[in-house]
Design a protein around this motif. Structure first.
Motif, PDB file in Angstrom:
ATOM      1  N   ASN A   1      50.096  10.671  79.043  1.00 15.37           N
ATOM      2  CA  ASN A   1      51.585  10.100  79.143  1.00 15.37           C
ATOM      3  C   ASN A   1      51.071   9.472  80.565  1.00 15.37           C
ATOM      4  O   ASN A   1      51.633   7.690  80.471  1.00 15.37           O
ATOM      5  N   ARG A   2      50.542   9.079  81.846  1.00 14.58           N
ATOM      6  CA  ARG A   2      50.232   8.115  82.046  1.00 14.58           C
ATOM      7  C   ARG A   2      49.451   6.783  81.407  1.00 14.58           C
ATOM      8  O   ARG A   2      49.937   5.868  82.107  1.00 14.58           O
ATOM      9  N   LEU A   3      48.255   7.050  80.706  1.00 13.03           N
ATOM     10  CA  LEU A   3      47.631   6.431  80.320  1.00 13.03           C
ATOM     11  C   LEU A   3      48.908   5.568  78.803  1.00 13.03           C
ATOM     12  O   LEU A   3      48.672   3.871  79.002  1.00 13.03           O
ATOM     13  N   ASP A   4      49.916   6.317  78.587  1.00  8.67           N
ATOM     14  CA  ASP A   4      51.009   5.899  77.334  1.00  8.67           C
ATOM     15  C   ASP A   4      52.043   4.700  78.409  1.00  8.67           C
ATOM     16  O   ASP A   4      52.466   3.559  78.147  1.00  8.67           O
ATOM     17  N   ASN A   5      52.403   5.267  79.219  1.00  7.60           N
ATOM     18  CA  ASN A   5      52.714   3.880  80.359  1.00  7.60           C
ATOM     19  C   ASN A   5      52.784   3.505  81.201  1.00  7.60           C
ATOM     20  O   ASN A   5      52.962   1.816  81.190  1.00  7.60           O
ATOM     21  N   GLU A   6      50.907   2.668  81.537  1.00  9.10           N
ATOM     22  CA  GLU A   6      50.009   1.686  82.091  1.00  9.10           C
ATOM     23  C   GLU A   6      50.278   0.936  80.963  1.00  9.10           C
ATOM     24  O   GLU A   6      49.866  -0.520  82.006  1.00  9.10           O
ATOM     25  N   LYS A   7      49.907   1.579  79.988  1.00  7.03           N
ATOM     26  CA  LYS A   7      49.661   0.038  78.999  1.00  7.03           C
ATOM     27  C   LYS A   7      47.724  -0.697  79.048  1.00  7.03           C
ATOM     28  O   LYS A   7      48.002  -2.252  79.284  1.00  7.03           O
ATOM     29  N   HIS A   8      47.052   0.269  79.478  1.00 10.26           N
ATOM     30  CA  HIS A   8      45.719  -0.583  79.727  1.00 10.26           C
ATOM     31  C   HIS A   8      45.167  -1.521  78.567  1.00 10.26           C
ATOM     32  O   HIS A   8      45.096  -1.307  77.281  1.00 10.26           O
ATOM     33  N   LEU A   9      45.053  -2.458  78.789  1.00 15.41           N
ATOM     34  CA  LEU A   9      43.980  -3.282  77.951  1.00 15.41           C
ATOM     35  C   LEU A   9      42.182  -2.705  78.558  1.00 15.41           C
ATOM     36  O   LEU A   9      41.793  -3.364  79.408  1.00 15.41           O
ATOM     37  N   ILE A  10      42.137  -2.725  76.874  1.00 15.05           N
ATOM     38  CA  ILE A  10      40.260  -1.764  77.264  1.00 15.05           C
ATOM     39  C   ILE A  10      39.943  -2.068  76.109  1.00 15.05           C
ATOM     40  O   ILE A  10      38.488  -1.783  75.865  1.00 15.05           O
ATOM     41  N   ASP A  11      39.070  -3.502  76.081  1.00 12.77           N
ATOM     42  CA  ASP A  11      38.194  -4.547  75.504  1.00 12.77           C
ATOM     43  C   ASP A  11      37.623  -4.136  74.024  1.00 12.77           C
ATOM     44  O   ASP A  11      38.078  -3.599  72.407  1.00 12.77           O
ATOM     45  N   ALA A  12      36.528  -3.298  73.997  1.00 13.16           N
ATOM     46  CA  ALA A  12      36.136  -2.902  73.138  1.00 13.16           C
ATOM     47  C   ALA A  12      36.660  -2.001  72.381  1.00 13.16           C
ATOM     48  O   ALA A  12      36.214  -1.807  71.168  1.00 13.16           O
TER      49      ALA A  12
ATOM     50  N   ARG B   1      36.730  -4.982  83.778  1.00 18.35           N
ATOM     51  CA  ARG B   1      35.376  -5.853  83.014  1.00 18.35           C
ATOM     52  C   ARG B   1      36.509  -7.116  82.067  1.00 18.35           C
ATOM     53  O   ARG B   1      35.912  -8.567  82.131  1.00 18.35           O
ATOM     54  N   TYR B   2      36.629  -6.505  81.477  1.00 19.99           N
ATOM     55  CA  TYR B   2      37.993  -6.830  80.187  1.00 19.99           C
ATOM     56  C   TYR B   2      38.417  -9.052  80.191  1.00 19.99           C
ATOM     57  O   TYR B   2      38.111  -9.648  80.225  1.00 19.99           O
ATOM     58  N   LEU B   3      39.408  -8.444  81.907  1.00 20.76           N
ATOM     59  CA  LEU B   3      40.545  -9.022  82.326  1.00 20.76           C
ATOM     60  C   LEU B   3      39.960 -10.308  82.723  1.00 20.76           C
ATOM     61  O   LEU B   3      40.083 -11.049  82.998  1.00 20.76           O
ATOM     62  N   LYS B   4      38.428  -9.477  83.564  1.00 19.05           N
ATOM     63  CA  LYS B   4      37.299 -11.042  84.107  1.00 19.05           C
ATOM     64  C   LYS B   4      36.620 -11.951  82.665  1.00 19.05           C
ATOM     65  O   LYS B   4      36.705 -12.926  83.211  1.00 19.05           O
TER      66      LYS B   4
ATOM     67  N   LEU C   1      38.144 -12.317  80.599  1.00 20.48           N
ATOM     68  CA  LEU C   1      38.880 -13.824  80.000  1.00 20.48           C
ATOM     69  C   LEU C   1      39.460 -14.705  80.690  1.00 20.48           C
ATOM     70  O   LEU C   1      40.264 -15.077  80.953  1.00 20.48           O
ATOM     71  N   GLY C   2      39.166 -14.161  82.015  1.00 20.81           N
ATOM     72  CA  GLY C   2      39.335 -15.401  83.103  1.00 20.81           C
ATOM     73  C   GLY C   2      41.102 -14.995  84.205  1.00 20.81           C
ATOM     74  O   GLY C   2      41.379 -15.624  84.066  1.00 20.81           O
ATOM     75  N   ILE C   3      40.661 -13.408  83.470  1.00 23.31           N
ATOM     76  CA  ILE C   3      42.321 -13.117  84.042  1.00 23.31           C
ATOM     77  C   ILE C   3      42.813 -12.249  85.096  1.00 23.31           C
ATOM     78  O   ILE C   3      41.610 -10.805  85.540  1.00 23.31           O
ATOM     79  N   LYS C   4      43.183 -12.472  86.272  1.00 21.55           N
ATOM     80  CA  LYS C   4      43.410 -11.775  87.750  1.00 21.55           C
ATOM     81  C   LYS C   4      44.722 -10.830  87.136  1.00 21.55           C
ATOM     82  O   LYS C   4      45.322 -11.413  86.935  1.00 21.55           O
ATOM     83  N   LYS C   5      44.362  -9.694  87.582  1.00 19.18           N
ATOM     84  CA  LYS C   5      45.436  -8.728  87.742  1.00 19.18           C
ATOM     85  C   LYS C   5      45.686  -8.257  88.745  1.00 19.18           C
ATOM     86  O   LYS C   5      44.556  -7.901  89.519  1.00 19.18           O
TER      87      LYS C   5
END
Length: 89
Positions: A8-19, A80-83, A85-89
């Motif tokens: 439920n937590r992961l569904d709500n937070e919608k993380h980007l997880i590269d590979a 790691r994925y956002l870095k 891509l050059g995106i800061k979160k």
């Protein structure tokens, strides 16, 4: 936290997880690029799958320990994925 609470937590937070294409909670799936957690015989397991299939167990332990460990792994992968891509979160 329980596996269901993690899901439920992961569904709500919608993380980007590269590979990984998907984070699977509660069952073992032998499909490419899965990061997951499942419970079997009272033990919880964190796993990932390879490009051509094949489940690799990363860690095992109590449900609470493994859900926390998987959540930390998801956050680490996202950073790691956002870095990359050059995106800061």
């Amino acid at each position: 936290m329980t596996i269901e609470e993690l899901k439920n937590r992961l569904d709500n937070e919608k993380h980007l997880i590269d590979a990984y294409q998907e984070v699977v909670c509660g069952k073992k799936i032998d499909a490419p690029y899965i990061l997951g957690i499942y419970k079997e015989d009272g033990m919880s397991y964190i796993y990932h799958t390879k490009e051509r299939g094949g489940v690799v167990i990363i860690d095992q332990g109590s449900e609470e320990e493994m859900t926390e460990a998987l959540y930390r792994r998801v956050i680490k992968n996202e950073k790691r994925y956002l870095k990359k891509l050059g995106i800061k979160k």
